[in-house]
Design an enzyme around this catalytic site. Structure first.
Site, mmCIF file in Angstrom:
data_model
loop_
_atom_site.group_PDB
_atom_site.id
_atom_site.type_symbol
_atom_site.label_atom_id
_atom_site.label_comp_id
_atom_site.label_asym_id
_atom_site.label_seq_id
_atom_site.Cartn_x
_atom_site.Cartn_y
_atom_site.Cartn_z
ATOM 1 N N SER A 25 1.099 -1.214 0.091
ATOM 2 C CA SER A 25 0.187 0.549 -0.349
ATOM 3 C C SER A 25 0.573 0.604 0.208
ATOM 4 O O SER A 25 1.615 1.168 -0.691
ATOM 5 C CB SER A 25 -0.740 -0.185 1.080
ATOM 6 N N THR A 26 0.723 2.198 1.203
ATOM 7 C CA THR A 26 1.793 3.326 1.118
ATOM 8 C C THR A 26 3.097 3.433 0.410
ATOM 9 O O THR A 26 3.577 2.050 1.740
ATOM 10 C CB THR A 26 1.166 3.860 2.346
ATOM 11 N N HIS B 198 -2.968 -0.765 -3.580
ATOM 12 C CA HIS B 198 -3.462 -0.358 -3.109
ATOM 13 C C HIS B 198 -3.173 1.517 -4.130
ATOM 14 O O HIS B 198 -2.666 1.674 -4.574
ATOM 15 C CB HIS B 198 -3.665 0.411 -2.012
#
Length: 347
Positions: free
Chosen positions: A167-168, A193
């Site tokens: 994700s991040t 994501h």
């Protein structure tokens, strides 16, 4: 004693949006807008004067665009930056370039009907700005990796599939892993994501950086082929299934899981069912805990499981969740993960 208040500088040429964003950010007691700048030149002076903890930076501005300003900033004064992106093809390319330079994350410019969506938008912005304030920007990847040689090694592998979730900070972490892998690897499936408008551009950037052929999953029941990498579309879960002894990727339009679609849990869980002990999984930097439960399912079926370590993660959320429930057998720094994968595949 309360939590520390994070000081935010907003850089945007729209007076209307600066006012909206100020209201949104100031609505959280742990955030304070300490300054506004209409262009990068004013921003440069206010960074020196106000010493903010986080900057929100518009991509499209007069005098100097946000990506060029970010490049200068990260060279001279690295600090947490969240980009404000338009949900267009140009916005996608510019945002991915900004993440490559060192931006922590991004959020979109609101649509015209933002009034009806303001509650959700406020939650998104506040979450990302607070996360950026606490991010490990030293963990951001800026250097290219060297491809790992496999000459002289056996081409037989005990593993049929490698699954990677992030994700991040993940767009660059994934690139760092892929660009170090040789062209001959088992099929790789990836869930990152990311917004739907960005995922095709993301796959294309990975393809340019890697010896492997990388593509966004564009069809149902795509056969998994060695040397290829399949990226989940930004609005659809990616699943792996096994039919008549062969593996396929399929798109799944079911509900979000852990608030995410695509979800790493969905992908890992499907790989556990399809390939079991003939699979490897890697969970990289990211906020939240998506992927931890799916990785545990993979480990319980005999798969090898790896989590990125805290020091090299921009946000040690998803990997930490996997470590805490003992889903990850190995915890490795980012620059050791490709070598580990090659060693297991060709070992």
């Amino acid at each position: 004693m309360g939590k520390r208040v994070h000081r935010v500088l907003i850089v945007d040429d729209s007076a209307v949006f600066r006012a909206l964003l100020s209201d949104v950010i100031n609505s959280d007691p742990q955030l304070e807008v300490v300054g506004l700048a209409v262009d990068p030149y004013e921003a440069r002076e206010k960074i020196k004067k106000l010493k903010p903890d986080v900057i929100t930076l518009d991509i499209e501005m007069p005098k100097m665009d946000g990506v060029q300003f970010l490049r200068n900033l990260m060279r001279l004064h690295p600090m947490p930056v969240v980009m404000i992106s338009t949900l267009t093809q140009h916005g996608a390319d510019a945002t991915l370039a900004a993440l490559e330079i060192g931006a922590v994350d991004y959020f979109p410019k609101p649509t015209e009907n933002v009034a009806s969506e303001l509650s959700n938008y406020r939650q998104l912005v506040v979450e990302k700005v607070k996360m950026a304030a606490n991010a490990n920007i030293a963990g951001a990847v800026h250097n290219s990796a060297s491809e790992i040689s496999v000459s002289g090694r056996s081409l037989g592998s005990s593993y049929d599939i490698i699954a990677i979730g992030a994700s991040t900070g993940g767009t660059e972490a994934i690139r760092h892993v892929l660009e170090a892998l040789p062209a001959k690897m088992p099929p790789i499936v990836i869930t990152q994501h990311i917004k739907a408008v960005f995922s095709k551009s993301f796959a294309e950037r990975l393809n340019r950086a890697s010896q492997l052929h990388v593509e966004e999953l564009a069809s149902d029941m795509a056969p998994l082929v060695s040397g290829r990498v399949y990226v989940a579309p930004g609005d659809t879960h990616l699943k792996v299934v096994k039919r008549s002894g062969c593996y396929y990727c399929t798109r799944c339009d079911s509900d979000p899981v852990q608030r995410h679609k695509p979800s790493v849990d969905v992908m890992f869980s499907s790989v556990a069912k399809a390939a079991g002990g003939r699979s490897l999984s890697v969970i990289l930097t990211g906020m939240g805990k998506d992927g931890a439960q799916g990785m545990l399912e993979m480990r319980e079926t005999g798969a090898l499981t790896v989590a990125q370590d805290e020091n090299s993660s921009v946000v040690w959320g998803m990997p930490r969740a996997a470590v805490e429930i003992e889903a990850a057998q190995q915890v490795l720094p980012l620059d050791k993960i490709a070598t580990y994968l090659v060693g297991k595949v060709y070992g």
